[in-house]
Design an enzyme around this catalytic site. Structure first.
Site, short mmCIF file in Angstrom:
data_model
loop_
_atom_site.label_atom_id
_atom_site.label_comp_id
_atom_site.label_asym_id
_atom_site.label_seq_id
_atom_site.Cartn_x
_atom_site.Cartn_y
_atom_site.Cartn_z
CG ASP A 180 -1.88 1.17 1.26
OD1 ASP A 180 -1.71 2.12 0.47
OD2 ASP A 180 -2.79 1.14 2.10
CG ASN B 185 3.52 2.27 -13.87
OD1 ASN B 185 3.55 3.02 -14.84
ND2 ASN B 185 2.57 1.37 -13.70
CE1 TYR C 84 -2.28 11.48 -12.73
CE2 TYR C 84 -2.46 13.18 -14.43
CZ TYR C 84 -2.01 11.93 -14.02
OH TYR C 84 -1.28 11.14 -14.88
CE LYS D 224 1.34 11.20 -12.53
NZ LYS D 224 2.24 10.04 -12.27
CB VAL E 149 -9.56 2.70 -11.61
CG1 VAL E 149 -9.57 1.34 -10.95
CG2 VAL E 149 -8.22 2.97 -12.28
#
Length: 228
Positions: free
Chosen positions: A30, A57, A123, A127, A161
């Site tokens: 996790d 990844n 997000y 990044k 997802v």
């Protein structure tokens, strides 16, 4: 080789679909749990010693407007997309340094690091930070012969997802200069290059493998519609 994922069943399914080198193993972890990350690093060290290659990844891509995102959701995005790569990269780098391994770390980034998108601002921000972390690690680990680079995959049709509508997929694919979506072979070949001796003088770089999607638009705004 060690493959890891939070979901043990999915991990076993993926491992079973691949042709892995002898001695490979899987280890469920996790990425939001420090003890789980430490156990992963220890398991790799016990099985192989310091790794030659680390590929960060995993990433999550939840959608929501900033006014609706909770602090807990924000933290989870950054835990997976940024904090985990930091913890794993530094932990494995310490193993490499201790054993004199001149390794390679590859962080899987995104074109979202350079272009903000509505409903996925956390997000995009994570990044962008991962790209800067990549360069910072490259700078500080260079003296040990450890290279750190980022790889930005191109557009894909989504996943179980993060499903995308057919209309969105068609519209986005049509705008890609090379005329198609990316696939695993595209990204695998690029990752292999960054991890290999062919890239021994490459560090702190971001390799974009997106069919030209990030360089501009294919739209023509003049009356002339043909290239010749």
């Amino acid at each position: 080789m060690c493959l890891t994922d939070r979901d043990g069943a999915d991990l076993a399914r993926v491992a079973g679909a691949l042709t892995l080198p002898d001695g490979s193993f899987t280890h469920a972890a996790d990425l939001t749990d420090d003890a789980s990350l430490a156990a992963l690093v220890a398991a790799v060290g016990e099985r192989f010693g310091a790794p030659d290659v680390v590929i960060n990844n995993a990433g999550i891509y939840p959608s929501g407007f900033l006014l609706d995102i909770t602090v807990a959701e924000w933290d989870r995005i950054f835990d997976v997309n940024l904090r985990a790569p930091f913890i794993l990269s530094t932990a494995f780098a310490k193993q490499m340094i201790a054993e004199g391994v001149r390794g390679s770390i590859v962080n899987i980034g995104s074109g979202a690091s350079r272009k903000m998108r509505r409903t996925v601002v956390p997000y995009c921000t994570s990044k962008t930070a991962l790209d800067r972390l990549t360069k910072g690690l490259a700078l500080e680990l260079a003296e040990f012969g450890i290279r750190v680079n980022a790889l930005e995959p191109g557009f894909g049709a989504g996943s179980t997802v993060s499903a995308l509508s057919e209309a969105h997929v068609a519209r986005t694919t049509a705008a890609i200069p090379l005329g198609r979506q990316s696939n695993g072979d595209d990204i695998g070949a690029a990752a292999l290059y960054l991890a290999s001796g062919a890239a021994e003088y490459v560090t702190g770089a971001t390799l974009t493998v997106d069919g030209g999607n990030s360089i501009g638009s294919l739209e023509v705004h003049q009356d002339k519609k043909n290239p010749l």
